[in-house]
Design an enzyme around this catalytic site. Structure first.
Site, PDB file in Angstrom:
ATOM      1  CG  ASP A  19      -2.177   0.880   0.962  1.00  0.00           C
ATOM      2  OD1 ASP A  19      -2.425   1.236  -0.199  1.00  0.00           O
ATOM      3  OD2 ASP A  19      -2.860   1.224   1.944  1.00  0.00           O
TER       4      ASP A  19
ATOM      5  NE  ARG B  91      25.575  -0.078 -15.299  1.00  0.00           N
ATOM      6  CZ  ARG B  91      24.893  -1.205 -15.188  1.00  0.00           C
ATOM      7  NH1 ARG B  91      24.235  -1.479 -14.067  1.00  0.00           N
ATOM      8  NH2 ARG B  91      24.870  -2.071 -16.193  1.00  0.00           N
TER       9      ARG B  91
ATOM     10  CG  ASP C 155      22.939  -4.647  -6.477  1.00  0.00           C
ATOM     11  OD1 ASP C 155      23.314  -5.571  -5.728  1.00  0.00           O
ATOM     12  OD2 ASP C 155      22.824  -4.787  -7.712  1.00  0.00           O
TER      13      ASP C 155
ATOM     14  CD  GLU D 200      29.698  -2.029  -9.077  1.00  0.00           C
ATOM     15  OE1 GLU D 200      29.758  -3.037  -9.821  1.00  0.00           O
ATOM     16  OE2 GLU D 200      28.635  -1.443  -8.836  1.00  0.00           O
TER      17      GLU D 200
ATOM     18  CG  HIS E 202      26.768  -5.061  -9.828  1.00  0.00           C
ATOM     19  ND1 HIS E 202      27.412  -4.039 -10.493  1.00  0.00           N
ATOM     20  CD2 HIS E 202      25.689  -5.372 -10.591  1.00  0.00           C
ATOM     21  CE1 HIS E 202      26.758  -3.757 -11.611  1.00  0.00           C
ATOM     22  NE2 HIS E 202      25.708  -4.553 -11.695  1.00  0.00           N
TER      23      HIS E 202
END
Length: 328
Positions: free
Chosen positions: A181, A241, A265, A270, A289
């Site tokens: 909701d 990204r 994430d 990285e 990731h």
């Protein structure tokens, strides 16, 4: 036609691809990196010494995988590349006006990761709200302090959520959050509300989820100035990204409690450097990731390639063709 597979696959997924290609393409046996039928050859990069893979690529008409960008300009045979990713950042710098590249069609996995990434985004917020991350740390320490945590917990129910990006991930996040909701607003590129409306939208949002590609238009969408507009109880999620968020500004805001938490994430760099303070912050979840991962991921990627291969053979339009001039 020669097909080059630049995608190291486990045995089960390799068998899936091999069996599907049997009618038109022979895959390599144990003694040869490539076996021909009357018309087609399939060569697996994982069967070749690294020094021979580029030469195999240069002979191919069709490629499945993400070969190095510096190989592409040397090819005179290449007509179609099916990437095994949604992202294609390494290929943006290629000169797509060159004649040898103008004849190449590139397809990606746009939309492929919508469900798993959306689930990661929602799961991360719920972990922060319900203190699952902290409870896991306490379990590892054999400490029972649940009663103290109960007043600190939050509900996802009826939260105001701002989703940046209306692609498959954003649409799936909205679908999931309807069950809680939540009031969900999708910020789109060309339909109101747009990024230009963010300054008005951010102060009211409980959760801000970024699911943006890496383009010049999306860089630093959540700038230091925009992060400052968010309320201290807000949670920021990034499953698109790392370039979409001013990471130093986000880190500073989290360190000084100007934001309640973050689920990341993706990060600007990285792997995330070991010295980053994000590693040790208890109000941050780093999912490294993995958001697009699931057990059937590679098998489903093979199925996408095979569907597009049927279209290629039939001379039909391919699915998910990348427009490098637009960056997606």
């Amino acid at each position: 036609m020669m097909i080059y597979i630049h995608f190291p696959l486990p045995e089960a997924e390799r068998d899936l691809l091999t069996q599907a290609l049997q009618t038109g393409v022979s895959s390599p046996d144990s003694s040869s990196p490539g076996v021909s039928t009357d018309t087609d050859t399939c060569v697996w990069g994982q069967d070749l010494p690294a020094a021979q893979r580029k030469e195999a690529f240069l002979q191919a008409e069709v490629v499945f995988g993400n070969p190095p960008a510096d190989w592409w300009a040397e090819s005179r045979n290449l007509r179609w590349v099916q990437l095994y990713s949604a992202g294609f950042d390494p290929y943006l710098a290629l000169d797509w006006t060159r004649p040898e590249l103008q004849s190449v069609t590139v397809t990606n996995l746009r939309g492929f990761f919508g469900q798993p990434v959306a689930e990661t985004a929602v799961a991360g917020v719920m972990a922060l709200y319900r203190k699952i991350d902290e409870l896991a740390r306490l379990q590892a320490q054999s400490r029972w302090v649940g009663g103290e945590l109960r007043p600190q917990m939050n509900l996802l129910y009826r939260k105001r959520v701002l989703v940046l990006g209306a692609g498959a991930i954003g649409e799936t996040i909205m679908k999931i959050l309807r069950g809680f909701d939540c009031h969900v607003t999708l910020v789109r590129r060309s339909q109101a509300p747009t990024v230009e409306d963010l300054d008005e939208l951010l102060p009211e949002a409980d959760i801000i989820m970024a699911a943006l590609p890496d383009t010049e238009e999306t860089k630093n969408t959540l700038s230091a100035q925009r992060l400052a507009l968010m309320k201290p109880s807000a949670v920021v999620v990034n499953v698109g990204r790392g370039s979409a968020i001013d990471e130093p500004a986000l880190t500073d805001a989290l360190q000084h409690n100007r934001l309640a938490g973050a689920v990341l994430d993706v990060t600007y760099q990285e792997p995330l450097p070991g010295e980053s303070p994000l590693w040790s912050m208890t109000n941050v979840l780093l999912t490294q990731h993995t958001g697009g991962g699931y057990a059937e991921e590679n098998a489903d990627k093979v199925r996408v390639f095979l569907r597009n291969l049927d279209r290629y053979r039939a001379g039909e339009p391919l699915e998910n063709v990348v427009d490098f001039s637009r960056g997606y």
